[in-house]
Design a protein around this motif. Structure first.
Motif, short mmCIF file in Angstrom:
data_model
loop_
_atom_site.label_atom_id
_atom_site.label_comp_id
_atom_site.label_asym_id
_atom_site.label_seq_id
_atom_site.Cartn_x
_atom_site.Cartn_y
_atom_site.Cartn_z
N LYS A 62 1.32 -1.40 -0.16
CA LYS A 62 -0.14 -0.18 -0.12
C LYS A 62 0.65 1.14 -0.29
CE LYS A 62 -3.94 -2.07 0.36
NZ LYS A 62 -4.84 -3.24 -0.81
N ARG A 63 0.26 2.80 -0.44
CA ARG A 63 0.88 3.28 -0.54
C ARG A 63 0.56 4.26 0.98
NH1 ARG A 63 1.22 7.66 -5.25
NH2 ARG A 63 2.96 5.86 -6.10
N ILE A 64 1.41 4.45 1.62
CA ILE A 64 1.12 5.04 3.59
C ILE A 64 2.02 6.60 2.97
CG2 ILE A 64 1.20 5.30 5.51
CD1 ILE A 64 0.07 2.50 3.74
N CYS A 65 1.04 7.63 3.36
CA CYS A 65 0.87 9.63 3.19
C CYS A 65 1.42 9.49 5.06
CB CYS A 65 -0.20 9.81 2.70
SG CYS A 65 0.35 12.04 2.55
N SER A 66 3.06 10.48 5.43
CA SER A 66 3.61 10.97 6.51
C SER A 66 4.10 11.55 6.36
CB SER A 66 4.28 10.30 6.95
OG SER A 66 4.16 10.21 8.05
N GLY A 67 4.42 12.64 7.27
CA GLY A 67 5.39 13.72 6.71
C GLY A 67 6.27 14.39 7.10
N LEU A 68 7.50 14.72 6.12
CA LEU A 68 8.53 14.47 5.56
C LEU A 68 9.81 14.77 7.34
CD1 LEU A 68 9.04 15.61 2.16
CD2 LEU A 68 9.87 13.45 2.69
N ALA A 69 10.44 14.23 7.31
CA ALA A 69 11.18 14.98 8.64
C ALA A 69 10.23 14.81 9.83
CB ALA A 69 11.57 16.55 8.38
N THR A 70 9.53 13.37 10.15
CA THR A 70 8.70 13.61 11.16
C THR A 70 8.82 12.23 11.89
OG1 THR A 70 7.56 12.83 9.93
CG2 THR A 70 7.05 14.89 10.54
N THR A 71 8.67 12.34 13.11
CA THR A 71 8.99 10.61 13.82
C THR A 71 8.05 9.53 12.77
OG1 THR A 71 7.52 11.66 15.62
CG2 THR A 71 9.80 11.41 15.72
N SER A 72 6.62 10.02 12.91
CA SER A 72 5.88 9.58 12.17
C SER A 72 6.54 8.81 11.20
CB SER A 72 4.56 10.23 11.83
OG SER A 72 3.89 10.62 12.89
N ILE A 73 6.90 8.97 10.01
CA ILE A 73 7.46 8.77 8.46
C ILE A 73 8.74 7.48 9.10
CG2 ILE A 73 9.21 10.00 7.55
CD1 ILE A 73 8.41 10.16 5.20
N ALA A 74 9.38 7.46 9.71
CA ALA A 74 10.53 6.87 10.00
C ALA A 74 9.68 5.67 11.02
CB ALA A 74 11.35 7.46 11.34
N THR A 75 9.13 5.57 11.68
CA THR A 75 7.75 4.28 12.35
C THR A 75 7.20 3.67 10.93
OG1 THR A 75 7.37 6.29 14.24
CG2 THR A 75 5.85 3.83 13.77
N VAL A 76 6.46 4.67 10.44
CA VAL A 76 6.32 3.74 9.59
C VAL A 76 6.78 2.85 8.72
CG1 VAL A 76 4.64 3.95 6.64
CG2 VAL A 76 3.58 5.59 8.73
N ALA A 77 8.02 3.68 8.48
CA ALA A 77 9.15 2.85 7.59
C ALA A 77 10.22 1.31 8.59
CB ALA A 77 10.65 3.41 7.43
N ARG A 78 9.32 1.30 10.03
CA ARG A 78 9.55 0.55 10.68
C ARG A 78 8.48 -0.18 10.65
NH1 ARG A 78 7.98 -0.01 15.46
NH2 ARG A 78 7.60 1.92 16.26
N VAL A 79 7.53 -0.17 11.34
CA VAL A 79 5.70 -0.87 11.08
C VAL A 79 5.58 -1.62 9.78
CG1 VAL A 79 5.68 0.03 13.06
CG2 VAL A 79 4.66 0.57 11.38
N ALA A 80 6.32 -1.17 8.51
CA ALA A 80 5.52 -1.54 7.38
C ALA A 80 6.76 -1.73 6.55
CB ALA A 80 4.64 -0.38 7.30
#
Length: 313
Positions: free
Chosen positions: A188-206
């Motif tokens: 899937k394609r997941i949208c998240s903010g650049l330079a955020t902790t959220s985008i790093a978490t997405v990379a880890r969990v998905a």
């Protein structure tokens, strides 16, 4: 998307006479070819979030004693506050009045009240996700109240106040989506903010998902609406703001990561850190925090107890 498609079919029928109307499926599919949000990056280079190796949420004990930084701010008569206008209900621009509003806007004004005696002396400066840390480091802003999670890497770059809000990262999807949690994100394609902790978490969990990174989080709302993303992921309070704007979306799945928010301050300005912490203590103790929570964050449920401050000295 159904409404737009329906309008296009009607127009095609009226204008084309006997011409065959374009199938709904074709029209809907064409919407995904709309331009990406400005500054968006597909599959940006992102490392999975590392396990925290320090207690970054411990700050300096509050003090109201004047010191060089605070004295200079008081002589200036205003406080330069870094914030953004794309984070409903934390900080956003009212579409009618054009004024900045939200939980963090009001919280900022309360801190400014304590620093210089007048909440109207908040000089708001808009900062993006990638620019917020540099804005603190180069002293473009006095305090950063744009929603910023306290992490060990960030604590090496800037100082933080005590935690003033505790959120959690979740997923946002269109209602009826088969995505119900991180296990459904592969491919899937997941949208998240650049330079955020959220985008790093997405990379880890998905790790098998494709990440769409955007400079402003409200771009994720647009990407979902245009079919350019299957899900978005950021802090629950921000996702709740997106749902308020589009009830065809829903928050799903378990919390992916804790998100303790702190106010960012230059590392060389300990006196300002202490003064801000004194203000946050007042805001917690006199009930102001609960009032602001009820005003802006009621979609999250009843007000919890304000986060307990932690100190390292």
């Amino acid at each position: 998307m159904r409404t737009i498609a329906g309008v296009l079919v009607v127009v095609s029928t009226l204008v084309g006479g006997c011409a065959k109307a374009q199938p709904l499926t074709d029209v809907a599919a064409s919407l995904t070819t709309l331009p990406m949000p400005s500054g968006a990056e597909v599959a940006p280079s992102v490392s999975g979030a590392a396990v925290e190796s320090c207690d970054a949420t411990a700050s300096l004990r509050p003090s109201s004693e004047p010191e060089p930084t605070v004295d200079a701010i008081r002589r200036r008569g205003r406080v330069v506050v870094g914030i953004d206008q794309n984070s409903n209900p934390l900080s956003f621009r009212d579409p009618v009045t054009g004024e900045l509003e939200g939980f963090l806007v009001d919280l900022s004004r309360e801190i400014v009240r304590d620093l210089v005696g007048d909440p109207g002396k908040a000089d708001f400066r808009l900062v993006s996700e990638p620019d917020r840390i540099p804005a603190v480091q180069n002293k473009t802003v006095d305090i950063l109240t744009k929603a910023t999670t306290i992490t060990c890497p960030r604590a090496e770059q800037i100082a933080f106040s005590t935690v003033y809000f505790e959120g959690s990262q979740r997923l946002l999807v269109p209602r009826g989506s088969p995505v119900r949690g991180p296990a459904d994100l592969a491919g899937k394609r997941i949208c998240s903010g650049l330079a955020t902790t959220s985008i790093a978490t997405v990379a880890r969990v998905a790790p098998a998902a494709t990440i769409l990174g955007v400079p402003n989080l409200d771009d994720c709302l647009v990407a979902l609406q245009q079919g350019q993303a299957d899900a978005a992921s950021t802090d629950d309070v921000l996702l709740a703001g997106m749902v308020a704007q589009d009830p065809n979306l829903e928050i799903v799945g378990p919390p992916l990561e804790a998100e303790p928010y702190g106010i960012g301050i230059n590392k060389a300005q300990d006196d300002l850190v202490r003064a801000v912490n004194a203000s946050l203590n007042r805001i917690r103790d006199d009930g102001t925090w609960v009032v602001l929570y009820r005003k802006w964050l009621s979609a999250l449920g009843p007000p919890p107890t304000p986060p307990e401050p932690k100190y390292r000295d």
